[in-house]
Motif scaffolding. Structure first.
Motif, PDB file in Angstrom:
ATOM      1  N   SER A  10       0.817  -1.162   0.047  1.00 40.83           N
ATOM      2  CA  SER A  10       0.014  -0.282  -0.095  1.00 40.83           C
ATOM      3  C   SER A  10       0.893   1.340  -0.119  1.00 40.83           C
ATOM      4  O   SER A  10       0.806   2.123   0.876  1.00 40.83           O
ATOM      5  CB  SER A  10      -0.913   0.019   1.276  1.00 40.83           C
ATOM      6  N   PRO A  11       1.470   1.570  -1.024  1.00 42.12           N
ATOM      7  CA  PRO A  11       2.520   2.508  -1.264  1.00 42.12           C
ATOM      8  C   PRO A  11       1.453   3.867  -1.493  1.00 42.12           C
ATOM      9  O   PRO A  11       0.558   3.689  -2.026  1.00 42.12           O
ATOM     10  CB  PRO A  11       3.403   2.521  -2.357  1.00 42.12           C
ATOM     11  N   ARG A  12       1.618   5.063  -0.717  1.00 40.47           N
ATOM     12  CA  ARG A  12       0.854   6.062  -0.899  1.00 40.47           C
ATOM     13  C   ARG A  12       1.329   7.420  -1.332  1.00 40.47           C
ATOM     14  O   ARG A  12       0.633   8.017  -2.098  1.00 40.47           O
ATOM     15  CB  ARG A  12       0.063   6.350   0.472  1.00 40.47           C
ATOM     16  N   ASP A  28       2.443   2.389   3.630  1.00 41.84           N
ATOM     17  CA  ASP A  28       1.452   2.621   4.609  1.00 41.84           C
ATOM     18  C   ASP A  28       1.024   1.197   5.386  1.00 41.84           C
ATOM     19  O   ASP A  28       1.089   1.324   6.701  1.00 41.84           O
ATOM     20  CB  ASP A  28      -0.012   2.952   4.076  1.00 41.84           C
ATOM     21  N   ALA A  29       0.794   0.203   4.721  1.00 42.13           N
ATOM     22  CA  ALA A  29       0.399  -0.844   5.547  1.00 42.13           C
ATOM     23  C   ALA A  29       1.680  -1.303   6.380  1.00 42.13           C
ATOM     24  O   ALA A  29       1.400  -2.087   7.368  1.00 42.13           O
ATOM     25  CB  ALA A  29      -0.101  -2.098   4.562  1.00 42.13           C
ATOM     26  N   ASN A  30       2.815  -1.164   5.956  1.00 40.56           N
ATOM     27  CA  ASN A  30       3.985  -1.555   6.804  1.00 40.56           C
ATOM     28  C   ASN A  30       4.573  -0.459   7.612  1.00 40.56           C
ATOM     29  O   ASN A  30       5.520  -0.527   8.347  1.00 40.56           O
ATOM     30  CB  ASN A  30       5.062  -2.046   5.713  1.00 40.56           C
ATOM     31  N   ARG A  73      -0.018   8.444   5.328  1.00 38.15           N
ATOM     32  CA  ARG A  73       0.978   9.398   5.498  1.00 38.15           C
ATOM     33  C   ARG A  73       1.205  10.284   4.147  1.00 38.15           C
ATOM     34  O   ARG A  73       1.093   9.786   3.211  1.00 38.15           O
ATOM     35  CB  ARG A  73       2.403   8.783   5.919  1.00 38.15           C
ATOM     36  N   SER A  74       1.536  11.485   4.210  1.00 42.08           N
ATOM     37  CA  SER A  74       1.857  12.549   3.142  1.00 42.08           C
ATOM     38  C   SER A  74       3.162  12.771   3.614  1.00 42.08           C
ATOM     39  O   SER A  74       3.903  12.724   4.589  1.00 42.08           O
ATOM     40  CB  SER A  74       1.018  13.643   3.160  1.00 42.08           C
ATOM     41  N   LEU A  75       4.064  13.097   2.492  1.00 39.03           N
ATOM     42  CA  LEU A  75       5.626  13.287   2.475  1.00 39.03           C
ATOM     43  C   LEU A  75       5.948  14.558   1.806  1.00 39.03           C
ATOM     44  O   LEU A  75       5.143  14.729   0.732  1.00 39.03           O
ATOM     45  CB  LEU A  75       6.496  12.232   1.952  1.00 39.03           C
ATOM     46  N   VAL A  86       6.896  14.147   7.506  1.00 41.98           N
ATOM     47  CA  VAL A  86       6.076  12.924   7.428  1.00 41.98           C
ATOM     48  C   VAL A  86       4.586  13.489   8.341  1.00 41.98           C
ATOM     49  O   VAL A  86       4.795  13.529   9.460  1.00 41.98           O
ATOM     50  CB  VAL A  86       6.641  11.714   7.947  1.00 41.98           C
ATOM     51  N   LEU A  87       3.606  13.412   7.485  1.00 40.69           N
ATOM     52  CA  LEU A  87       2.174  14.069   8.240  1.00 40.69           C
ATOM     53  C   LEU A  87       1.407  12.665   8.299  1.00 40.69           C
ATOM     54  O   LEU A  87       1.122  12.072   7.332  1.00 40.69           O
ATOM     55  CB  LEU A  87       1.620  14.888   7.282  1.00 40.69           C
TER      56      LEU A  87
END
Length: 102
Positions: A10-12, A28-30, A73-75, A86-87
């Motif tokens: 789940s890369p975001r 995300d999932a990791n 998360r947002s980068l 990292v938000l």
């Protein structure tokens, strides 16, 4: 995918550092952010470093102040100050700042 240097689950979000040829990916999932050296891109390439875990294949979190707990998360990258922002949107509701200098 399992936590591994080559796996994402789940890369975001992405943050690109073109000057140093680095790509940060929120996995995300990791519950981690992985770093890729994009000097020589290839299919299935492995990450070279991780933020939020003790190693690329570990499920152990780093100390709580640096651990990533929340998905979503947002980068953002400040190349001048060598900082990765990292938000955490959902459970964490916090902004973490990491030194990602050379």
């Amino acid at each position: 995918s399992a936590r591994s240097p080559g796996g994402l689950f789940s890369p975001r979000s992405l943050a690109l550092d073109p000057a140093r040829r680095r790509l940060f990916v929120s996995d995300d999932a990791n519950t981690r952010v992985v770093l890729y050296d994009i000097s020589n891109v290839s299919t299935g390439m492995s990450a070279v470093n991780v933020i939020g875990r003790t190693s690329l294949s570990s499920s152990s979190a780093v100390p709580p102040a640096q651990a990533l707990f929340s998905p979503g998360r947002s980068l953002a990258l400040n190349n001048t100050a060598n900082q990765l922002f990292v938000l955490e949107h959902y459970w964490g509701n916090r902004l973490l700042i990491f030194d990602v200098g050379p």
